[in-house]
Each structure stands twice: as C-alpha cells, then as structure tokens.
Design a protein around this motif. Structure first.
Motif, PDB file in Angstrom:
ATOM      1  N   ASP A 155       1.502   3.017  -8.875  1.00 15.20           N
ATOM      2  CA  ASP A 155       0.767   3.617  -7.762  1.00 15.20           C
ATOM      3  C   ASP A 155      -0.412   2.750  -7.335  1.00 15.20           C
ATOM      4  O   ASP A 155      -0.675   2.572  -6.131  1.00 15.20           O
ATOM      5  CB  ASP A 155       0.268   5.008  -8.155  1.00 15.20           C
ATOM      6  N   ASN A 169       0.603  -0.279  -5.259  1.00 12.81           N
ATOM      7  CA  ASN A 169       0.885   0.098  -3.879  1.00 12.81           C
ATOM      8  C   ASN A 169      -0.398   0.325  -3.082  1.00 12.81           C
ATOM      9  O   ASN A 169      -0.515  -0.079  -1.922  1.00 12.81           O
ATOM     10  CB  ASN A 169       1.751   1.357  -3.847  1.00 12.81           C
ATOM     11  N   ASP A 216      10.902  -0.407   2.106  1.00 12.49           N
ATOM     12  CA  ASP A 216       9.899   0.129   1.175  1.00 12.49           C
ATOM     13  C   ASP A 216       9.594   1.559   1.564  1.00 12.49           C
ATOM     14  O   ASP A 216       9.484   1.877   2.758  1.00 12.49           O
ATOM     15  CB  ASP A 216       8.623  -0.727   1.226  1.00 12.49           C
ATOM     16  N   VAL A 267       6.817   3.207   0.861  1.00 11.35           N
ATOM     17  CA  VAL A 267       5.384   3.424   1.054  1.00 11.35           C
ATOM     18  C   VAL A 267       4.965   2.842   2.403  1.00 11.35           C
ATOM     19  O   VAL A 267       5.118   1.627   2.622  1.00 11.35           O
ATOM     20  CB  VAL A 267       4.573   2.768  -0.087  1.00 11.35           C
ATOM     21  N   GLN A 327       2.637  -0.221   2.388  1.00 11.03           N
ATOM     22  CA  GLN A 327       3.300  -1.443   1.947  1.00 11.03           C
ATOM     23  C   GLN A 327       4.106  -2.060   3.091  1.00 11.03           C
ATOM     24  O   GLN A 327       4.122  -3.277   3.285  1.00 11.03           O
ATOM     25  CB  GLN A 327       4.214  -1.151   0.756  1.00 11.03           C
ATOM     26  N   ASP A 376      12.080  -3.176  -1.963  1.00  9.44           N
ATOM     27  CA  ASP A 376      11.312  -2.495  -3.007  1.00  9.44           C
ATOM     28  C   ASP A 376      12.287  -1.926  -4.041  1.00  9.44           C
ATOM     29  O   ASP A 376      13.356  -1.414  -3.692  1.00  9.44           O
ATOM     30  CB  ASP A 376      10.479  -1.366  -2.380  1.00  9.44           C
ATOM     31  N   GLY A 389       6.047  -2.847  -7.573  1.00  7.30           N
ATOM     32  CA  GLY A 389       4.666  -2.558  -7.941  1.00  7.30           C
ATOM     33  C   GLY A 389       4.560  -2.043  -9.362  1.00  7.30           C
ATOM     34  O   GLY A 389       3.480  -1.697  -9.824  1.00  7.30           O
ATOM     35  N   LYS A 437       3.783  -6.819  -6.644  1.00  7.59           N
ATOM     36  CA  LYS A 437       2.739  -6.226  -5.807  1.00  7.59           C
ATOM     37  C   LYS A 437       1.440  -6.111  -6.605  1.00  7.59           C
ATOM     38  O   LYS A 437       1.492  -5.938  -7.832  1.00  7.59           O
ATOM     39  CB  LYS A 437       3.167  -4.835  -5.342  1.00  7.59           C
TER      40      LYS A 437
END
Length: 608
Positions: free
Chosen positions: A242, A245, A492, A494, A497, A536, A566, A587
């Motif tokens: 987390d 990201n 991805d 997110v 991102q 991702d 990540g 990441k």
C-alpha cells in the motif's frame, strides 16, 4: 525373588528326600545291629523303638507325595532327635545318641532356619544335661556291662556305620547347599550384570530423552520466533504494498514537474527535497520488504570492505557520530578479504544498522570496533540462528562496550520494533530485523556474545565467493531513455499509479494509455496492439497480473511485457517471467528507473 525362594525350597526338598533315604539305610543297619546286640546284652526296649521308627521312615518315604515338606521335615528331625535322646538314655556315651542330636540340630537349621536350629540345639543340650544328671544321681543306669558291649563286634560296627552314614548325611546336605548356593551366586552375578547393562541403557535413554527435550524446547523457541516473525512479515508485506502505491506520486511527480521547469527555477530545490523525502519513505518500505524476505534483491559480486568504506564516508555516519561524540569508532579490515555474492544495498544497511545499534547501546564514553576477516570453518558450531556449517565465510563483526543484553533482550533483539533506542534518533525500529532478514536471504549465520554491563559482539557470517568484482556499467544520461512514440499500455488497479505512469511515459516520449484491470486490457488489445505492456502484479478484483499475462501470452506470444509490483517478488512473479514476461519494476519508480527499464525491454532481442 519368588523364583529364588522356589529354587531354595526345591533344594531343601531334595535334601529331605536324601535324608529319608539315608535314614532307611542307617535304620536297616541299626535294626541288624540291634538284633546283634540282643544276642550280646539281651533284648531291650530301645530295640523295639528302633524298629518302630524304621517302619515310620519307610512309610513316610512311600507316602511322601501326600505329606507336606514341613511335615516330612519335622518327622525326620523328630525321629533323629528321639533316636538321639533314647540312645543316650539307653546306652549312655557308648551309643549313637550324641551324633544323632548333632544331626537333628544341623537338619533343623537347614530346613527351618537359624532360629529353629538354635531352639533345637538348646533342646538337645537340655535333654543331654537332664539325662546326664539322671545317670549322676542314679535315676538311670546301664543295665549291661559296658566293657562287654564295647568289646563286642556289633558295638564297633554300630559306631562305624553311625559315624559314616551320619557324617555322610551332613556332608551331602552341606555340600548340596554349597553347590546350589554357588550356582545361585553365579546366577545372581549374571543377573547383576544384566541389571547393570539395563541400568546403562536406562541412563542412555534418560540422557537421550533429555537431549530430545532440549532440542524440542529449542525448536519450539525457534518456531515461536518464526511464527511471530511471519505474522509481522505478512502485515509488513501488505503495508509495503500500500505504501509503495501511495508513494508513487511523491516520487514520480517531482520528476515530471522538473522536466517542465526551466533549469534556473527556484522550485527545483523544493521538488528535489520532496523527491528525497519520498525516496526515504521508499527506503523504509524496502526495509519492510527485507523483513518479509521477498524483496527484489539484485545479487552481484561485492566486497564488504568497500561497503564499509562507503558507509564510513557517508553523511549518515557523520550524523551518527554527532549524536555520540564520546564514542570512539575503530575499524580493523582484512586487506585480503574474500569477495561475496549478495545485494550491496542490503549489506550496506546491515553495516549501518549494526554500527547504529552498537553506538546506541553506549550512553556515555565507549568504544565501537568493526572488524572484517576471512574464516574457514571446518567443524560446525552453534550460532544464534542455528548451526554454523563448515565452509568459507566473510565475517563482519561489530563489538561495543555498551550495556550488553539480558537473556530476554537476546531472545527478542531481532523482533520488529523491539528497541530501547532514543525516539527520533534511531530510525524505524526495524534495523536489527532488517539485519536478520538480510542474513537469512544471503544464507548467512549470526553469532552473538553479550553480557549485561560488559558489552556486545555480533558476528555475521556471509558465504565467501572466489569470483572477481565486475566494474559497474556507466549509466547513460536521461536522453538515452527517451522513446520515439512507441505505444505502451499501463494496466494497474490504482488510479494514482496509472496517472503517474502515464505522465512519466509521456514525458519520456512514449504514447501511453492506462486501463484498470486485465479483463478490460484484453478487450483493448483486440483492436489496439501495444509495443509494450506495463503490468501490475497485484490487482483486485478480477484477474491479477499472472492470470492476465497468461491470457496475453496465449493470444499474443510475441507481446513484450514488464511487471510492476509494489509488494515484492513472489512466486507468481517468477511464474510470469518463466512464461516469457520481461523485467520486474519495483514501485515507486522514478523517471530514470522507469525509462531505463522500458528502454531495455524495447531494445532487447526477444526469443519467439
């Protein structure tokens, strides 16, 4: 015990049988002698007694199966006793009375024990005394001429037979007892040897159980420690994912903005500070990934002496010295130190954390010594994290004169956030945990020696390598990373991102498009092919990176793809790379790192 008593009882029973049979022989001759005496001295009552007792003896032998041992023994002893008393009363000292009393006492002792023998002896002595007093005071008298009797052949024959058979009976009884006792002693000795052997085996079993109990306790301790570390590691892994990201914007946008600013813009300095702060946060995440022991580790041949020098020349070390002005830092580095294969950045962090931890343990004046050396271990010995196996090792040792560690501290020193350091000066509380993870990742070992109030010495054993260090390639400048309008698809889940990746790629001269999941991307690729996909690995919900790549590889076998993660290098990442996926990009990525990875993948030769 019962078996031995049964054997002794069997011996007595056999002796009793022999006694009766001997008495039959003695009685037979006694009857003949009595009849012979009758011709010399006339018929006497004792002769009738002899014949009566002889008949009782014969009857007892014939019916012995119906009589108990005690009854038969009592009959034998009683009859011999009666013969002795009657013999003394009838014949005085000229007869067989005294030997008969002696035999009765001996047999009583053999068959019934010491106390019964004493009672028998006392009884015989009393009877003998009473009879002698009766002769002395003329209550009893011999009714024959002793000279005639003693000069007779029958008297001497009776004496000879009585002595031979009586002595023979005693010798046989005592000899049998002696032989059987010898046999019992031999058996007892054998049994003692067996018991000693069993006792030794029992001791060995007890020692083995104690050893197994100690091993079990040690394994349980290691298991508890491993379980505790695993729980923290799982939490740390999720947090790292987390945070990486979230940090994408903090690390990526300063590069984007700086690319659009003039070289002399006053905003550049602030943006660089923002980027450095983001990179520091990313370094903390890297520590968490090291804790999880699934971080992306680039291994290369390096030398610990070079990494020590790098740290001693760093601003971080100068800052540490400013916090501890009374601590003397000293190093002893082996000039011929072997190389090792590993991750320089993680080993550098290990050096930094060990020195920082040692310095923090000294509240005032003290001395911290860092030593490097080669060590060829030929025999395994115990370390903190298990047995240190034979082999060639590069040893990094940090010794301080600080407060030392208690057994509890020793047990928990590598646990996350277990720290007694000063808040604000000592980092994240993950330092020693990172050391643990690094050592485990490099198949190394740890040895700790510490006493409260006397300081601590921590030795790290890294497997040595005889390979030579290869000079690092010169990094190209940023212009070498620029693209020529190649199409790149970013997949991805997110949004931040996706936005950062598209901005960075666009800044580098690529044509970038972003989609939120694998299902949408597969539909997009049907109409719009891409020169490269930035995929991702962890996406929710729906298809994750591996499932998406499997379908892409099935439909478009020549499709170039790189993985962005990540979290860490998991088995699913490795599976994707085995299927043909390219490099893995960690990441949060900077403009330089993204540009280099993309350019490398686009220009690489792909095996179809």
């Amino acid at each position: 015990m019962h078996e031995k008593l049964d054997e002794i009882q069997a011996i007595h029973d056999q002796q009793l049988r022999w006694g009766f049979r001997a008495l039959i022989i003695i009685g037979f001759f006694a009857v003949l002698i009595s009849l012979s005496r009758a011709s010399v001295v006339g018929w006497k009552n004792i002769m009738a007694l002899h014949i009566g007792i002889y008949l009782i003896v014969v009857a007892t032998v014939l019916l012995e199966r119906y009589f108990s041992f005690s009854l038969r023994a009592s009959l034998l002893i009683g009859m011999i006793f009666i013969l002795g008393v009657s013999g003394i009363a009838a014949w005085g000292l000229a007869g067989f009375g005294i030997p008969a009393l002696i035999i009765s006492c001996v047999l009583c002792t053999i068959f019934f024990g010491f106390r019964a023998g004493v009672v028998s002896a006392i009884t015989s002595a009393v009877c003998f005394a009473l009879i002698s007093m009766a002769f002395r005071f003329n209550f009893l008298s011999l009714d024959f001429d002793p000279n005639i009797y003693l000069n007779s052949t029958s008297a001497w024959a009776a004496g000879f037979i009585t002595i031979v058979l009586s002595v023979g009976l005693v010798v046989i009884s005592l000899g049998t007892i002696s032989n059987k006792l010898s046999e019992l002693i031999i058996k007892l000795d054998q049994r003692n040897h067996e018991l000693l052997g069993l006792n030794e085996k029992l001791l060995e079993e007890i020692q083995e159980r104690e050893r197994l109990a100690q091993e079990k306790s040690a394994l349980q301790t290691k298991l508890r420690r491993a379980e505790k570390m695993e729980v923290v590691a799982n939490v740390a892994g999720g947090v790292a994912h987390d945070l990486n990201n979230v940090l994408a914007g903090a690390v990526g946008y300063p590069d984007i903005i700086c690319m659009k600013l003039p070289p002399d813009s006053p905003l550049r300095e602030s943006l660089e500070k923002m980027k450095k702060s983001g990179l520091k946060a990313a370094a903390i995440v890297s520590d968490l990934l090291t804790l999880v022991r699934r971080g992306l580790v680039i291994r290369k041949i390096t030398n610990i002496n070079l990494l020590v020098s790098e740290y001693l020349d760093s601003p971080e070390f100068e800052k540490l010295k400013s916090y501890h002005p009374d601590v003397e830092f000293e190093t002893f580095r082996d000039e011929n130190l072997w190389n090792m294969e590993g991750s320089p950045i993680h080993i550098l962090k290990t050096i930094m954390n060990l020195i920082s931890n040692g310095a923090e343990s000294m509240s005032g004046k003290g001395k911290l010594t860092l030593t490097t050396r080669n060590q060829n271990i030929t025999k395994a010995f115990p370390g903190y994290n298990g047995e240190i196996t034979p082999g060639e090792y590069v040893v990094l040792e940090v010794t301080d004169t600080g407060s030392g560690m208690s057994p509890e501290d020793m047990e928990n020193v590598f646990e996350p956030f277990y720290s007694k350091k000063v808040m604000g000066k000592s980092g994240t509380g993950l330092g020693m945990t990172v050391v643990w993870g690094t050592v485990k990742d490099h198949d190394g070992h740890i040895e700790i020696q510490s006493k409260e109030g006397q300081g601590t010495s921590i030795s790290i054993y890294f497997p040595a390598s005889r390979k030579e260090i290869v000079d690092s390639e010169t990094l190209p400048n940023l212009e070498d990373y620029r693209g020529n309008g190649e199409s790149i698809l970013v997949i991805d889940d997110v949004p931040e991102q996706r936005e950062v990746a598209v901005e960075l790629l666009t800044t580098l001269g690529y044509s970038a498009r972003a989609l939120p999941n694998g299902e949408t991307a597969l539909q997009y690729l049907q109409d719009f092919p891409a020169d490269l996909i930035l995929l991702d690995m962890i996406m929710y919900p729906g298809m994750d990176g591996l499932d998406t790549y499997k379908e892409i590889a099935r439909r478009y076998p020549s499709q170039r793809t790189i993985i962005a993660t990540g979290y860490c290098e998991t088995e699913r990442v490795k599976q994707a790379q085995k299927l043909g996926c390219g490099n893995c990009l960690v990441k949060p990525f900077t403009l330089e790192k993204l540009g280099k990875t993309v350019k490398s993948e686009l220009t690489s030769k792909r095996l179809l």
